[in-house]
Design a protein around this motif. Structure first.
Motif, PDB file in Angstrom:
ATOM      1  N   PRO A   1      15.688   2.508 -14.954  1.00  0.00           N
ATOM      2  CA  PRO A   1      16.938   2.579 -15.213  1.00  0.00           C
ATOM      3  C   PRO A   1      17.404   4.208 -14.688  1.00  0.00           C
ATOM      4  CG  PRO A   1      16.091   1.897 -16.980  1.00  0.00           C
ATOM      5  CD  PRO A   1      14.993   2.092 -16.305  1.00  0.00           C
ATOM      6  N   MET A   2      16.732   5.049 -14.645  1.00  0.00           N
ATOM      7  CA  MET A   2      16.951   6.626 -14.247  1.00  0.00           C
ATOM      8  C   MET A   2      17.259   6.430 -12.589  1.00  0.00           C
ATOM      9  SD  MET A   2      17.909   9.507 -15.128  1.00  0.00           S
ATOM     10  CE  MET A   2      17.585   9.573 -16.772  1.00  0.00           C
ATOM     11  N   TRP A   3      16.489   5.846 -11.960  1.00  0.00           N
ATOM     12  CA  TRP A   3      16.728   5.568 -10.539  1.00  0.00           C
ATOM     13  C   TRP A   3      18.113   5.026 -10.251  1.00  0.00           C
ATOM     14  CZ3 TRP A   3      14.530   8.136  -6.672  1.00  0.00           C
ATOM     15  CH2 TRP A   3      13.213   8.884  -6.966  1.00  0.00           C
ATOM     16  N   HIS A   4      18.385   3.795 -11.045  1.00  0.00           N
ATOM     17  CA  HIS A   4      19.655   3.194 -11.006  1.00  0.00           C
ATOM     18  C   HIS A   4      20.659   4.231 -11.394  1.00  0.00           C
ATOM     19  CE1 HIS A   4      22.246  -0.330 -11.314  1.00  0.00           C
ATOM     20  NE2 HIS A   4      22.850   0.480 -12.152  1.00  0.00           N
ATOM     21  N   ALA A   5      20.702   5.074 -12.261  1.00  0.00           N
ATOM     22  CA  ALA A   5      21.740   5.577 -12.862  1.00  0.00           C
ATOM     23  C   ALA A   5      21.968   6.973 -11.731  1.00  0.00           C
ATOM     24  CB  ALA A   5      21.521   6.616 -14.178  1.00  0.00           C
ATOM     25  N   MET A   6      21.035   7.480 -11.321  1.00  0.00           N
ATOM     26  CA  MET A   6      21.076   8.778 -10.363  1.00  0.00           C
ATOM     27  C   MET A   6      21.661   7.958  -9.026  1.00  0.00           C
ATOM     28  SD  MET A   6      20.575  11.564 -11.776  1.00  0.00           S
ATOM     29  CE  MET A   6      21.510  11.138 -13.177  1.00  0.00           C
ATOM     30  N   HIS A   7      21.384   7.008  -8.580  1.00  0.00           N
ATOM     31  CA  HIS A   7      21.723   6.431  -7.387  1.00  0.00           C
ATOM     32  C   HIS A   7      23.262   6.261  -7.778  1.00  0.00           C
ATOM     33  CE1 HIS A   7      21.457   4.441  -3.399  1.00  0.00           C
ATOM     34  NE2 HIS A   7      22.422   3.302  -3.987  1.00  0.00           N
ATOM     35  N   ARG A   8      23.590   5.626  -8.785  1.00  0.00           N
ATOM     36  CA  ARG A   8      25.463   5.725  -9.122  1.00  0.00           C
ATOM     37  C   ARG A   8      26.012   6.811  -9.164  1.00  0.00           C
ATOM     38  NH1 ARG A   8      27.998   1.062 -10.325  1.00  0.00           N
ATOM     39  NH2 ARG A   8      26.748  -0.931 -10.918  1.00  0.00           N
ATOM     40  N   VAL A   9      25.241   7.711  -9.898  1.00  0.00           N
ATOM     41  CA  VAL A   9      25.850   9.265  -9.927  1.00  0.00           C
ATOM     42  C   VAL A   9      26.130   9.571  -8.445  1.00  0.00           C
ATOM     43  CG1 VAL A   9      25.668  11.539 -10.507  1.00  0.00           C
ATOM     44  CG2 VAL A   9      25.111   9.862 -12.076  1.00  0.00           C
ATOM     45  N   HIS A  10      25.028   9.596  -7.648  1.00  0.00           N
ATOM     46  CA  HIS A  10      25.150   9.952  -6.223  1.00  0.00           C
ATOM     47  C   HIS A  10      26.324   9.287  -5.457  1.00  0.00           C
ATOM     48  CE1 HIS A  10      24.325  11.165  -2.087  1.00  0.00           C
ATOM     49  NE2 HIS A  10      23.893   9.814  -1.894  1.00  0.00           N
ATOM     50  N   HIS A  11      26.228   7.996  -5.558  1.00  0.00           N
ATOM     51  CA  HIS A  11      27.520   7.296  -4.810  1.00  0.00           C
ATOM     52  C   HIS A  11      28.782   7.419  -5.515  1.00  0.00           C
ATOM     53  CE1 HIS A  11      25.366   5.760  -1.370  1.00  0.00           C
ATOM     54  NE2 HIS A  11      24.433   5.669  -2.302  1.00  0.00           N
ATOM     55  N   GLY A  12      28.886   7.427  -6.898  1.00  0.00           N
ATOM     56  CA  GLY A  12      29.915   7.659  -7.376  1.00  0.00           C
ATOM     57  C   GLY A  12      30.700   8.992  -7.413  1.00  0.00           C
ATOM     58  N   LEU A  13      29.874  10.052  -6.974  1.00  0.00           N
ATOM     59  CA  LEU A  13      30.775  11.242  -6.695  1.00  0.00           C
ATOM     60  C   LEU A  13      31.186  11.355  -5.205  1.00  0.00           C
ATOM     61  CD1 LEU A  13      27.627  13.837  -7.586  1.00  0.00           C
ATOM     62  CD2 LEU A  13      30.092  13.582  -8.770  1.00  0.00           C
ATOM     63  N   HIS A  14      30.538  10.491  -4.429  1.00  0.00           N
ATOM     64  CA  HIS A  14      31.287  10.267  -3.052  1.00  0.00           C
ATOM     65  C   HIS A  14      32.454   9.453  -3.254  1.00  0.00           C
ATOM     66  CE1 HIS A  14      31.255   9.563   1.138  1.00  0.00           C
ATOM     67  NE2 HIS A  14      31.477   8.291   0.812  1.00  0.00           N
ATOM     68  N   ASP A  15      32.556   8.300  -4.074  1.00  0.00           N
ATOM     69  CA  ASP A  15      33.757   7.547  -4.171  1.00  0.00           C
ATOM     70  C   ASP A  15      34.635   8.453  -4.844  1.00  0.00           C
ATOM     71  OD1 ASP A  15      32.352   5.582  -3.509  1.00  0.00           O
ATOM     72  OD2 ASP A  15      32.025   4.516  -5.081  1.00  0.00           O
ATOM     73  N   LEU A  16      34.485   9.441  -5.802  1.00  0.00           N
ATOM     74  CA  LEU A  16      35.454  10.256  -6.219  1.00  0.00           C
ATOM     75  C   LEU A  16      35.779  11.410  -5.426  1.00  0.00           C
ATOM     76  CD1 LEU A  16      34.000  10.381  -9.767  1.00  0.00           C
ATOM     77  CD2 LEU A  16      36.130   9.502  -9.066  1.00  0.00           C
ATOM     78  N   GLN A  17      35.482  11.499  -4.171  1.00  0.00           N
ATOM     79  CA  GLN A  17      35.875  12.305  -2.960  1.00  0.00           C
ATOM     80  C   GLN A  17      35.103  13.678  -3.245  1.00  0.00           C
ATOM     81  OE1 GLN A  17      37.616  11.212  -0.216  1.00  0.00           O
ATOM     82  NE2 GLN A  17      37.291   9.305  -1.231  1.00  0.00           N
ATOM     83  N   CYS A  18      34.146  13.753  -4.177  1.00  0.00           N
ATOM     84  CA  CYS A  18      33.431  15.144  -4.440  1.00  0.00           C
ATOM     85  C   CYS A  18      32.095  14.917  -3.342  1.00  0.00           C
ATOM     86  CB  CYS A  18      32.879  14.970  -5.726  1.00  0.00           C
ATOM     87  SG  CYS A  18      32.093  16.595  -6.166  1.00  0.00           S
ATOM     88  N   HIS A  19      32.201  15.550  -2.454  1.00  0.00           N
ATOM     89  CA  HIS A  19      31.328  15.044  -1.375  1.00  0.00           C
ATOM     90  C   HIS A  19      30.336  16.437  -1.357  1.00  0.00           C
ATOM     91  CE1 HIS A  19      33.596  11.937   0.453  1.00  0.00           C
ATOM     92  NE2 HIS A  19      34.597  12.654   0.604  1.00  0.00           N
ATOM     93  N   VAL A  20      29.240  15.983  -2.055  1.00  0.00           N
ATOM     94  CA  VAL A  20      28.101  17.075  -2.273  1.00  0.00           C
ATOM     95  C   VAL A  20      27.194  17.133  -1.171  1.00  0.00           C
ATOM     96  CG1 VAL A  20      28.636  17.422  -4.790  1.00  0.00           C
ATOM     97  CG2 VAL A  20      27.000  15.522  -3.813  1.00  0.00           C
ATOM     98  N   GLY A  21      27.052  16.093  -0.287  1.00  0.00           N
ATOM     99  CA  GLY A  21      26.144  16.170   0.650  1.00  0.00           C
ATOM    100  C   GLY A  21      24.753  15.875   0.458  1.00  0.00           C
ATOM    101  N   LEU A  22      23.972  16.493   1.155  1.00  0.00           N
ATOM    102  CA  LEU A  22      22.563  16.299   1.021  1.00  0.00           C
ATOM    103  C   LEU A  22      22.045  17.112  -0.196  1.00  0.00           C
ATOM    104  CD1 LEU A  22      19.785  15.254   2.103  1.00  0.00           C
ATOM    105  CD2 LEU A  22      19.524  17.634   3.433  1.00  0.00           C
ATOM    106  N   ALA A  23      22.700  17.988  -0.507  1.00  0.00           N
ATOM    107  CA  ALA A  23      22.247  18.682  -1.737  1.00  0.00           C
ATOM    108  C   ALA A  23      22.447  17.947  -3.009  1.00  0.00           C
ATOM    109  CB  ALA A  23      23.060  19.922  -1.996  1.00  0.00           C
ATOM    110  N   GLY A  24      23.568  17.138  -2.943  1.00  0.00           N
ATOM    111  CA  GLY A  24      23.546  16.067  -4.321  1.00  0.00           C
ATOM    112  C   GLY A  24      22.850  15.106  -4.391  1.00  0.00           C
ATOM    113  N   LYS A  25      22.529  14.605  -3.055  1.00  0.00           N
ATOM    114  CA  LYS A  25      21.491  13.592  -3.012  1.00  0.00           C
ATOM    115  C   LYS A  25      20.163  14.069  -3.646  1.00  0.00           C
ATOM    116  CE  LYS A  25      19.561  10.294   0.405  1.00  0.00           C
ATOM    117  NZ  LYS A  25      19.822   9.766   1.870  1.00  0.00           N
TER     118      LYS A  25
END
Length: 126
Positions: free
Chosen positions: A80-104
């Motif tokens: 579930p942590m992998w699921h959540a962190m993948h959602r957070v990563h892509h959710g930030l992108h969807d919110l126009q918060c482009h954190v790039g490679l560092a966020g990933k």
């Protein structure tokens, strides 16, 4: 008739299939196994439907030290942590918060850290 579509014959390799498979496994685990675990541990045992002695410390440790118990605990914590962190990563992108490679890297590092800690926890029980 010639098409205006161009097919890239040498696409760049992507690491997305790895993250999507962990995302899918985590989502499936969280949707199917976690509710049963919460039902048993959070409802049925406290209500007395399941005898609390069935989940005594000694019995739980005995289960956790088997290979299936160890895998169950690791999967319950890690997937579930992998699921959540993948959602957070892509959710930030969807919110126009482009954190790039560092966020990933941060998101997947957190998931990997929890996974490693779960493995260490299980092996410390042995």
């Amino acid at each position: 008739m010639q098409s205006n579509y161009h097919v890239d014959r040498t696409p760049a390799r992507s690491d997305e299939p790895i993250w999507w498979s962990l995302f899918g496994a985590g989502g499936t685990w969280f949707a199917m196994i976690t509710p049963i675990t919460v039902l048993v541990l959070g409802v049925l045992v406290p209500l007395g439907v399941i005898d609390a002695d069935a989940l005594s410390y000694d019995r739980v440790v005995a289960f956790a030290t088997t290979w299936i118990g160890a895998l169950f605990i690791i999967a319950t914590l890690a997937l579930p942590m992998w699921h959540a962190m993948h959602r957070v990563h892509h959710g930030l992108h969807d919110l126009q918060c482009h954190v790039g490679l560092a966020g990933k890297v941060v998101c997947y590092f957190i998931a990997a850290l929890i996974s490693i800690l779960a493995i260490i926890f299980v092996f410390m029980l042995h």
